[in-house]
Motif scaffolding. Structure first.
Motif, PDB file in Angstrom:
ATOM      1  N   VAL A  64       0.834  -1.203   0.000  1.00 56.35           N
ATOM      2  CA  VAL A  64       0.000   0.000   0.000  1.00 56.35           C
ATOM      3  C   VAL A  64       0.866   1.249   0.000  1.00 56.35           C
ATOM      4  CG1 VAL A  64      -2.084  -1.044   0.953  1.00 56.35           C
ATOM      5  CG2 VAL A  64      -0.372  -0.158   2.513  1.00 56.35           C
ATOM      6  N   HIS A  65       0.444   2.225  -0.749  1.00 54.75           N
ATOM      7  CA  HIS A  65       1.179   3.465  -0.955  1.00 54.75           C
ATOM      8  C   HIS A  65       1.040   4.401   0.241  1.00 54.75           C
ATOM      9  CE1 HIS A  65       2.046   7.419  -2.775  1.00 54.75           C
ATOM     10  NE2 HIS A  65       2.755   6.749  -3.670  1.00 54.75           N
ATOM     11  N   MET A  66      -0.144   4.481   0.812  1.00 57.71           N
ATOM     12  CA  MET A  66      -0.495   5.320   1.960  1.00 57.71           C
ATOM     13  C   MET A  66      -0.721   6.792   1.597  1.00 57.71           C
ATOM     14  SD  MET A  66      -0.743   3.295   4.632  1.00 57.71           S
ATOM     15  CE  MET A  66      -0.770   4.449   5.982  1.00 57.71           C
ATOM     16  N   ASP A  67      -0.393   7.219   0.412  1.00 57.70           N
ATOM     17  CA  ASP A  67      -0.647   8.592  -0.024  1.00 57.70           C
ATOM     18  C   ASP A  67      -1.060   8.573  -1.497  1.00 57.70           C
ATOM     19  OD1 ASP A  67      -0.893  11.334   0.220  1.00 57.70           O
ATOM     20  OD2 ASP A  67       1.233  11.736  -0.100  1.00 57.70           O
ATOM     21  N   PHE A  68      -1.922   7.626  -1.822  1.00 59.13           N
ATOM     22  CA  PHE A  68      -2.366   7.416  -3.200  1.00 59.13           C
ATOM     23  C   PHE A  68      -3.419   8.463  -3.526  1.00 59.13           C
ATOM     24  CE2 PHE A  68      -4.355   4.603  -6.537  1.00 59.13           C
ATOM     25  CZ  PHE A  68      -3.237   4.579  -7.345  1.00 59.13           C
ATOM     26  N   ARG A  69      -3.007   9.483  -4.251  1.00 60.73           N
ATOM     27  CA  ARG A  69      -3.872  10.603  -4.616  1.00 60.73           C
ATOM     28  C   ARG A  69      -3.409  11.152  -5.956  1.00 60.73           C
ATOM     29  NH1 ARG A  69      -1.348  15.537  -2.790  1.00 60.73           N
ATOM     30  NH2 ARG A  69       0.646  15.002  -1.870  1.00 60.73           N
ATOM     31  N   PRO A  70      -4.245  11.956  -6.601  1.00 58.34           N
ATOM     32  CA  PRO A  70      -3.904  12.444  -7.941  1.00 58.34           C
ATOM     33  C   PRO A  70      -2.535  13.107  -8.062  1.00 58.34           C
ATOM     34  CG  PRO A  70      -6.193  12.901  -7.483  1.00 58.34           C
ATOM     35  CD  PRO A  70      -5.602  12.359  -6.200  1.00 58.34           C
ATOM     36  N   ALA A  71      -2.096  13.833  -7.047  1.00 56.00           N
ATOM     37  CA  ALA A  71      -0.805  14.515  -7.133  1.00 56.00           C
ATOM     38  C   ALA A  71       0.368  13.539  -7.237  1.00 56.00           C
ATOM     39  CB  ALA A  71      -0.607  15.430  -5.923  1.00 56.00           C
ATOM     40  N   ASN A  72       0.145  12.289  -6.850  1.00 54.23           N
ATOM     41  CA  ASN A  72       1.216  11.296  -6.888  1.00 54.23           C
ATOM     42  C   ASN A  72       1.063  10.298  -8.037  1.00 54.23           C
ATOM     43  OD1 ASN A  72       2.584  12.358  -4.699  1.00 54.23           O
ATOM     44  ND2 ASN A  72       1.401  11.182  -3.232  1.00 54.23           N
ATOM     45  N   ILE A  73       0.124  10.572  -8.924  1.00 47.27           N
ATOM     46  CA  ILE A  73      -0.110   9.708 -10.079  1.00 47.27           C
ATOM     47  C   ILE A  73       0.263  10.485 -11.339  1.00 47.27           C
ATOM     48  CG2 ILE A  73      -1.813   8.357 -11.367  1.00 47.27           C
ATOM     49  CD1 ILE A  73      -3.449   8.269  -8.700  1.00 47.27           C
ATOM     50  N   ILE A  74       1.224   9.978 -12.080  1.00 48.01           N
ATOM     51  CA  ILE A  74       1.679  10.642 -13.309  1.00 48.01           C
ATOM     52  C   ILE A  74       0.863  10.100 -14.473  1.00 48.01           C
ATOM     53  CG2 ILE A  74       3.631  11.056 -14.841  1.00 48.01           C
ATOM     54  CD1 ILE A  74       5.431  10.550 -12.339  1.00 48.01           C
ATOM     55  N   VAL A  75       0.231  11.023 -15.184  1.00 45.14           N
ATOM     56  CA  VAL A  75      -0.614  10.648 -16.319  1.00 45.14           C
ATOM     57  C   VAL A  75      -0.039  11.280 -17.577  1.00 45.14           C
ATOM     58  CG1 VAL A  75      -2.938  10.793 -17.292  1.00 45.14           C
ATOM     59  CG2 VAL A  75      -2.643  10.501 -14.829  1.00 45.14           C
ATOM     60  N   ASP A  76       0.062  10.466 -18.643  1.00 47.87           N
ATOM     61  CA  ASP A  76       0.513  10.933 -19.948  1.00 47.87           C
ATOM     62  C   ASP A  76      -0.630  10.692 -20.918  1.00 47.87           C
ATOM     63  OD1 ASP A  76       1.973  11.766 -22.125  1.00 47.87           O
ATOM     64  OD2 ASP A  76       3.218   9.967 -22.231  1.00 47.87           O
ATOM     65  N   ASN A  77      -1.227  11.779 -21.386  1.00 43.56           N
ATOM     66  CA  ASN A  77      -2.451  11.729 -22.187  1.00 43.56           C
ATOM     67  C   ASN A  77      -3.530  11.057 -21.355  1.00 43.56           C
ATOM     68  OD1 ASN A  77      -1.485  13.122 -24.470  1.00 43.56           O
ATOM     69  ND2 ASN A  77      -0.405  11.271 -25.129  1.00 43.56           N
ATOM     70  N   ASP A  78      -4.002   9.887 -21.725  1.00 40.58           N
ATOM     71  CA  ASP A  78      -5.072   9.239 -20.968  1.00 40.58           C
ATOM     72  C   ASP A  78      -4.617   7.967 -20.272  1.00 40.58           C
ATOM     73  OD1 ASP A  78      -4.736   7.734 -23.236  1.00 40.58           O
ATOM     74  OD2 ASP A  78      -6.872   7.457 -23.617  1.00 40.58           O
ATOM     75  N   LYS A  79      -3.313   7.824 -20.075  1.00 43.18           N
ATOM     76  CA  LYS A  79      -2.773   6.603 -19.457  1.00 43.18           C
ATOM     77  C   LYS A  79      -1.884   6.943 -18.262  1.00 43.18           C
ATOM     78  CE  LYS A  79      -3.076   3.630 -23.377  1.00 43.18           C
ATOM     79  NZ  LYS A  79      -4.278   2.940 -23.270  1.00 43.18           N
ATOM     80  N   VAL A  80      -2.002   6.123 -17.226  1.00 41.77           N
ATOM     81  CA  VAL A  80      -1.115   6.268 -16.071  1.00 41.77           C
ATOM     82  C   VAL A  80       0.269   5.790 -16.485  1.00 41.77           C
ATOM     83  CG1 VAL A  80      -0.628   5.468 -13.724  1.00 41.77           C
ATOM     84  CG2 VAL A  80      -2.987   5.965 -14.400  1.00 41.77           C
ATOM     85  N   SER A  81       1.265   6.669 -16.320  1.00 37.15           N
ATOM     86  CA  SER A  81       2.624   6.291 -16.707  1.00 37.15           C
ATOM     87  C   SER A  81       3.538   6.098 -15.502  1.00 37.15           C
ATOM     88  CB  SER A  81       3.223   7.335 -17.652  1.00 37.15           C
ATOM     89  OG  SER A  81       3.307   8.592 -17.016  1.00 37.15           O
ATOM     90  N   GLY A  82       3.068   6.460 -14.310  1.00 37.49           N
ATOM     91  CA  GLY A  82       3.893   6.256 -13.133  1.00 37.49           C
ATOM     92  C   GLY A  82       3.211   6.714 -11.863  1.00 37.49           C
ATOM     93  N   ILE A  83       3.789   6.293 -10.751  1.00 41.05           N
ATOM     94  CA  ILE A  83       3.342   6.703  -9.425  1.00 41.05           C
ATOM     95  C   ILE A  83       4.586   7.088  -8.641  1.00 41.05           C
ATOM     96  CG2 ILE A  83       2.172   5.959  -7.305  1.00 41.05           C
ATOM     97  CD1 ILE A  83       0.563   4.002  -9.048  1.00 41.05           C
ATOM     98  N   ILE A  84       4.500   8.208  -7.912  1.00 38.84           N
ATOM     99  CA  ILE A  84       5.646   8.719  -7.156  1.00 38.84           C
ATOM    100  C   ILE A  84       5.315   8.805  -5.665  1.00 38.84           C
ATOM    101  CG2 ILE A  84       6.575   9.989  -9.122  1.00 38.84           C
ATOM    102  CD1 ILE A  84       5.346  12.559  -7.877  1.00 38.84           C
ATOM    103  N   ASP A  85       6.312   9.184  -4.871  1.00 43.75           N
ATOM    104  CA  ASP A  85       6.188   9.464  -3.444  1.00 43.75           C
ATOM    105  C   ASP A  85       5.880   8.210  -2.631  1.00 43.75           C
ATOM    106  OD1 ASP A  85       6.067  10.694  -0.992  1.00 43.75           O
ATOM    107  OD2 ASP A  85       4.192  11.735  -1.356  1.00 43.75           O
ATOM    108  N   PHE A  86       6.869   7.383  -2.487  1.00 48.38           N
ATOM    109  CA  PHE A  86       6.717   6.117  -1.767  1.00 48.38           C
ATOM    110  C   PHE A  86       7.293   6.163  -0.349  1.00 48.38           C
ATOM    111  CE2 PHE A  86       6.016   4.871  -6.095  1.00 48.38           C
ATOM    112  CZ  PHE A  86       5.112   3.827  -6.008  1.00 48.38           C
ATOM    113  N   GLU A  87       7.412   7.337   0.240  1.00 52.23           N
ATOM    114  CA  GLU A  87       8.039   7.430   1.562  1.00 52.23           C
ATOM    115  C   GLU A  87       7.240   6.751   2.671  1.00 52.23           C
ATOM    116  OE1 GLU A  87       6.921  11.585   3.652  1.00 52.23           O
ATOM    117  OE2 GLU A  87       8.024  11.796   1.785  1.00 52.23           O
ATOM    118  N   SER A  88       5.929   6.586   2.495  1.00 53.45           N
ATOM    119  CA  SER A  88       5.087   5.987   3.534  1.00 53.45           C
ATOM    120  C   SER A  88       4.665   4.561   3.215  1.00 53.45           C
ATOM    121  CB  SER A  88       3.827   6.837   3.725  1.00 53.45           C
ATOM    122  OG  SER A  88       4.163   8.136   4.123  1.00 53.45           O
ATOM    123  N   VAL A  89       5.168   3.994   2.137  1.00 51.68           N
ATOM    124  CA  VAL A  89       4.742   2.672   1.681  1.00 51.68           C
ATOM    125  C   VAL A  89       4.981   1.609   2.752  1.00 51.68           C
ATOM    126  CG1 VAL A  89       6.895   1.939   0.592  1.00 51.68           C
ATOM    127  CG2 VAL A  89       4.723   1.197  -0.346  1.00 51.68           C
TER     128      VAL A  89
END
Length: 172
Positions: A64-89
């Protein structure tokens, strides 16, 4: 996840998930009690204790990410290309990661919420969100008030006000 494996870099909170959630809540309560009126604070504690008793068994263990929110989800056009900020995982229960995503994103559009559920179910069975989200949404609002105090009330004033309104809605 192999529950017998000893982890060195990621905490495994799943075996004691309810204690983990409770410890998080009461840790933030030390900050929240300085912000809320005494009666609202007491109602918050009572609500937490009552809602906690109604939770089903946690879903997991899962990463679990623990901070899974739009600011931590990288989107390229209409596809998720990455997730960042794993300090609380950590390893824990999946329901925690739905909370912020629902708060910031899925709650504003029922079609998006339905599409999210359909997509998730195409990979694995989705937990009963209607059963667990109220508890986690309530604790998120409460804990976010404490987070604002820890991180600076003035610079997080808007987020504080949003969460005070959410909490009051839950309690009144």
């Amino acid at each position: 996840m192999n529950t017998n494996k000893v982890l060195t870099g990621i905490k495994n909170e799943f075996p004691n998930w309810s204690n983990f959630v409770e410890n998080q809540f009461y840790s933030f309560s030390e900050d929240v009690k300085d912000i809320l009126e005494e009666q609202l604070f007491k109602k918050s504690i009572e609500k937490f204790e009552k809602m906690k008793q109604q939770l089903p068994s946690p879903d997991g263990p899962s990463f679990v990410h623990m901070d899974f929110r739009p600011a931590n989800i990288i989107v390229d056009n209409d596809k998720v290309s990455g997730i960042i900020d794993f300090e609380s995982v950590r390893y824990g229960s999946t329901e925690i990661d739905f909370t912020k995503l629902y708060r910031d994103f899925l709650s504003v559009d029922v079609n998006l919420y339905d599409a999210y559920q359909e997509g998730y179910n195409s990979i694995r069975p989705l937990i009963d969100l209607e059963n667990v989200l109220p508890f986690y949404r309530f604790t998120d609002a409460f804990n976010s008030i404490g987070w604002c105090k820890r991180r600076g009330i003035e610079k997080n004033a808007l987020f504080l006000e949003e969460n005070l309104a959410r909490l009051e809605k839950w309690l009144l």
